[in-house]
Write a protein that holds these residues in place. Structure first.
Motif, PDB file in Angstrom:
ATOM      1  N   VAL A  87       3.463 -33.753 -38.032  1.00 53.59           N
ATOM      2  CA  VAL A  87       4.083 -33.410 -36.752  1.00 53.59           C
ATOM      3  C   VAL A  87       3.048 -33.475 -35.645  1.00 53.59           C
ATOM      4  N   SER A  88       3.404 -34.102 -34.536  1.00 50.65           N
ATOM      5  CA  SER A  88       2.518 -34.194 -33.381  1.00 50.65           C
ATOM      6  C   SER A  88       3.030 -33.268 -32.287  1.00 50.65           C
ATOM      7  N   LEU A  89       2.171 -32.343 -31.848  1.00 52.95           N
ATOM      8  CA  LEU A  89       2.543 -31.386 -30.813  1.00 52.95           C
ATOM      9  C   LEU A  89       1.741 -31.641 -29.546  1.00 52.95           C
ATOM     10  N   LYS A  90       2.412 -31.613 -28.412  1.00 54.35           N
ATOM     11  CA  LYS A  90       1.718 -31.710 -27.133  1.00 54.35           C
ATOM     12  C   LYS A  90       1.677 -30.332 -26.494  1.00 54.35           C
ATOM     13  N   ILE A  91       0.466 -29.892 -26.178  1.00 48.93           N
ATOM     14  CA  ILE A  91       0.262 -28.542 -25.650  1.00 48.93           C
ATOM     15  C   ILE A  91      -0.424 -28.636 -24.299  1.00 48.93           C
ATOM     16  N   LYS A  92       0.164 -28.039 -23.290  1.00 50.86           N
ATOM     17  CA  LYS A  92      -0.443 -28.041 -21.963  1.00 50.86           C
ATOM     18  C   LYS A  92      -1.583 -27.032 -21.900  1.00 50.86           C
ATOM     19  N   GLU A  93      -2.570 -27.341 -21.062  1.00 43.38           N
ATOM     20  CA  GLU A  93      -3.725 -26.444 -20.959  1.00 43.38           C
ATOM     21  C   GLU A  93      -3.331 -25.085 -20.381  1.00 43.38           C
ATOM     22  N   GLU A  94      -2.356 -25.047 -19.494  1.00 47.32           N
ATOM     23  CA  GLU A  94      -1.908 -23.765 -18.955  1.00 47.32           C
ATOM     24  C   GLU A  94      -1.370 -22.874 -20.067  1.00 47.32           C
ATOM     25  N   GLU A  95      -0.659 -23.483 -21.012  1.00 46.18           N
ATOM     26  CA  GLU A  95      -0.152 -22.734 -22.166  1.00 46.18           C
ATOM     27  C   GLU A  95      -1.300 -22.248 -23.035  1.00 46.18           C
ATOM     28  N   ARG A  96      -2.274 -23.104 -23.236  1.00 47.44           N
ATOM     29  CA  ARG A  96      -3.437 -22.706 -24.029  1.00 47.44           C
ATOM     30  C   ARG A  96      -4.218 -21.599 -23.327  1.00 47.44           C
ATOM     31  N   LEU A  97      -4.291 -21.654 -22.015  1.00 46.10           N
ATOM     32  CA  LEU A  97      -5.034 -20.653 -21.247  1.00 46.10           C
ATOM     33  C   LEU A  97      -4.423 -19.267 -21.410  1.00 46.10           C
ATOM     34  N   THR A  98      -3.116 -19.154 -21.182  1.00 46.15           N
ATOM     35  CA  THR A  98      -2.475 -17.836 -21.285  1.00 46.15           C
ATOM     36  C   THR A  98      -2.498 -17.319 -22.715  1.00 46.15           C
ATOM     37  N   ALA A  99      -2.401 -18.234 -23.705  1.00 47.08           N
ATOM     38  CA  ALA A  99      -2.455 -17.828 -25.112  1.00 47.08           C
ATOM     39  C   ALA A  99      -3.846 -17.324 -25.481  1.00 47.08           C
ATOM     40  N   THR A 100      -4.884 -17.971 -24.971  1.00 43.92           N
ATOM     41  CA  THR A 100      -6.256 -17.560 -25.262  1.00 43.92           C
ATOM     42  C   THR A 100      -6.560 -16.200 -24.660  1.00 43.92           C
ATOM     43  N   ILE A 101      -6.100 -15.971 -23.444  1.00 43.32           N
ATOM     44  CA  ILE A 101      -6.294 -14.664 -22.803  1.00 43.32           C
ATOM     45  C   ILE A 101      -5.641 -13.567 -23.626  1.00 43.32           C
ATOM     46  N   GLU A 102      -4.413 -13.810 -24.068  1.00 44.70           N
ATOM     47  CA  GLU A 102      -3.691 -12.821 -24.873  1.00 44.70           C
ATOM     48  C   GLU A 102      -4.384 -12.582 -26.205  1.00 44.70           C
ATOM     49  N   LEU A 103      -4.888 -13.623 -26.828  1.00 46.02           N
ATOM     50  CA  LEU A 103      -5.562 -13.492 -28.114  1.00 46.02           C
ATOM     51  C   LEU A 103      -6.860 -12.699 -27.979  1.00 46.02           C
ATOM     52  N   ILE A 104      -7.619 -12.967 -26.925  1.00 43.29           N
ATOM     53  CA  ILE A 104      -8.855 -12.208 -26.698  1.00 43.29           C
ATOM     54  C   ILE A 104      -8.528 -10.751 -26.433  1.00 43.29           C
ATOM     55  N   ASN A 105      -7.470 -10.492 -25.673  1.00 38.81           N
ATOM     56  CA  ASN A 105      -7.059  -9.104 -25.433  1.00 38.81           C
ATOM     57  C   ASN A 105      -6.729  -8.390 -26.743  1.00 38.81           C
ATOM     58  N   LYS A 106      -6.026  -9.074 -27.636  1.00 36.84           N
ATOM     59  CA  LYS A 106      -5.622  -8.459 -28.894  1.00 36.84           C
ATOM     60  C   LYS A 106      -6.811  -8.198 -29.803  1.00 36.84           C
ATOM     61  N   GLU A 107      -7.781  -9.094 -29.805  1.00 40.76           N
ATOM     62  CA  GLU A 107      -8.879  -8.988 -30.762  1.00 40.76           C
ATOM     63  C   GLU A 107     -10.129  -8.321 -30.201  1.00 40.76           C
ATOM     64  N   ALA A 108     -10.255  -8.240 -28.889  1.00 42.83           N
ATOM     65  CA  ALA A 108     -11.516  -7.746 -28.331  1.00 42.83           C
ATOM     66  C   ALA A 108     -11.381  -6.665 -27.268  1.00 42.83           C
ATOM     67  N   ALA A 109     -10.273  -6.596 -26.548  1.00 44.80           N
ATOM     68  CA  ALA A 109     -10.145  -5.611 -25.470  1.00 44.80           C
ATOM     69  C   ALA A 109     -10.188  -4.191 -26.037  1.00 44.80           C
ATOM     70  N   ILE A 110     -11.066  -3.350 -25.515  1.00 40.89           N
ATOM     71  CA  ILE A 110     -11.235  -1.990 -26.023  1.00 40.89           C
ATOM     72  C   ILE A 110     -11.367  -0.993 -24.878  1.00 40.89           C
ATOM     73  N   ILE A 111     -11.169   0.293 -25.217  1.00 32.05           N
ATOM     74  CA  ILE A 111     -11.327   1.396 -24.272  1.00 32.05           C
ATOM     75  C   ILE A 111     -12.000   2.554 -25.002  1.00 32.05           C
ATOM     76  N   PRO A 112     -12.642   3.472 -24.281  1.00 37.04           N
ATOM     77  CA  PRO A 112     -13.159   4.678 -24.937  1.00 37.04           C
ATOM     78  C   PRO A 112     -11.993   5.591 -25.347  1.00 37.04           C
ATOM     79  N   ARG A 113     -12.160   6.294 -26.441  1.00 34.25           N
ATOM     80  CA  ARG A 113     -11.126   7.235 -26.888  1.00 34.25           C
ATOM     81  C   ARG A 113     -10.919   8.326 -25.835  1.00 34.25           C
TER      82      ARG A 113
END
Length: 273
Positions: free
Chosen positions: A127-153
């Motif tokens: 399967v060949s998928l075409k992905i726009k960079e804007e889509e990749r950008l918002t997905a990367t931001i969300e992924l970094i937030n999920k895996e790295a965004a932290i706060i003090p307790r």
């Protein structure tokens, strides 16, 4: 990091090479006030920068009511003109993770990602998928937030109405507590809430312990914690997303995080330990 204290907070992470030019700082100071007013945000955060081959994406996030659920992301090339990004979905993140290599710096650019999909035991479909960079950008931001965004307790509380707000009575972690991974929480809604890091259940407070701590994280090996400025500053770096840095001034309410990197996971981490 909160836009109102951008100049001050950037100084805390400057020793890690995370800097902006004087012109960019001035532009952000002016434009983020306009963004806050135009989009009716209650608070605006400078999220960071993803570096592209031709130009860089500057990212900000605005909060409406709920600090955890009501976030919207915007990007700019010049720190003055901002465009709203669409919300990232799980499918969008999955598709975008198939793309390898640097960001181009063009939101309309289309990547062609080819993957192999098994339809049944004997048939294999390519399967060949075409992905726009804007889509990749918002997905990367969300992924970094999920895996790295932290706060003090204790920095945020959950109200009886299930809304997350800043804790106005938060006065910072103690110097000793600031040196423990269990004192920092993932700032993302957990699929499963883990509480094993709080050894004494008497210390568990439902209003503030609604997130998972780094000490409970299977990926806690990706975190590096150091004291700086004679224990007056704590820095946490994420080694999975190189360029992600969190800071906290113990015994104060000053904390924040920023990402300045290529927008790619560090696949070389196993060779770094």
């Amino acid at each position: 990091m909160q836009a109102d204290y951008l100049h001050q907070y950037l100084d805390y992470v400057a020793s890690n090479g995370l800097v902006l030019s004087p012109e960019q700082k001035v532009a952000l100071q002016v434009s983020l006030e306009i963004v806050k007013k135009n989009y009716k945000f209650s608070r605006v955060y400078f999220w960071g920068k993803i570096m592209g081959l031709t130009t860089d994406y500057f990212i900000v996030q605005g909060v409406e009511t709920d600090e955890l659920k009501d976030k919207k992301s915007l990007y700019s090339f010049n720190c003055m003109d901002w465009k709203l990004l669409p919300p990232a979905t799980d499918k969008m993140i999955e598709r975008s993770m198939m793309v390898k290599g640097r960001f181009m710096g063009d939101p309309s650019h289309e990547y062609e990602s080819i993957t192999v999909k098994k339809t049944d035991v004997e048939t294999i479909e390519e399967v060949s998928l075409k992905i726009k960079e804007e889509e990749r950008l918002t997905a990367t931001i969300e992924l970094i937030n999920k895996e790295a965004a932290i706060i003090p307790r204790g920095a945020f509380i959950k109200t009886p109405l299930e809304q997350v707000h800043r804790n106005r009575s938060f006065e910072g972690l103690s110097i000793i507590e600031a040196g423990k991974l269990q004192s920092y929480l993932h700032f993302t809604t957990p699929l499963i809430l883990k509480k094993k890091s709080l050894l004494l259940q008497a210390n568990l407070e439902e209003s503030i312990d609604f997130l998972n701590s780094l000490d409970d994280d299977e990926l806690k090996v990706f975190w590096s914690l150091q004291y700086e400025k004679g224990s007056k500053l704590v820095i946490l770096r994420n080694l999975l997303w190189l360029g992600f840095t969190f800071f906290h001034m113990p015994e104060t309410a000053q904390y924040g995080y920023i990402y300045m990197g290529l927008g790619e996971r560090n696949i070389d981490f196993p060779f770094m330990i």
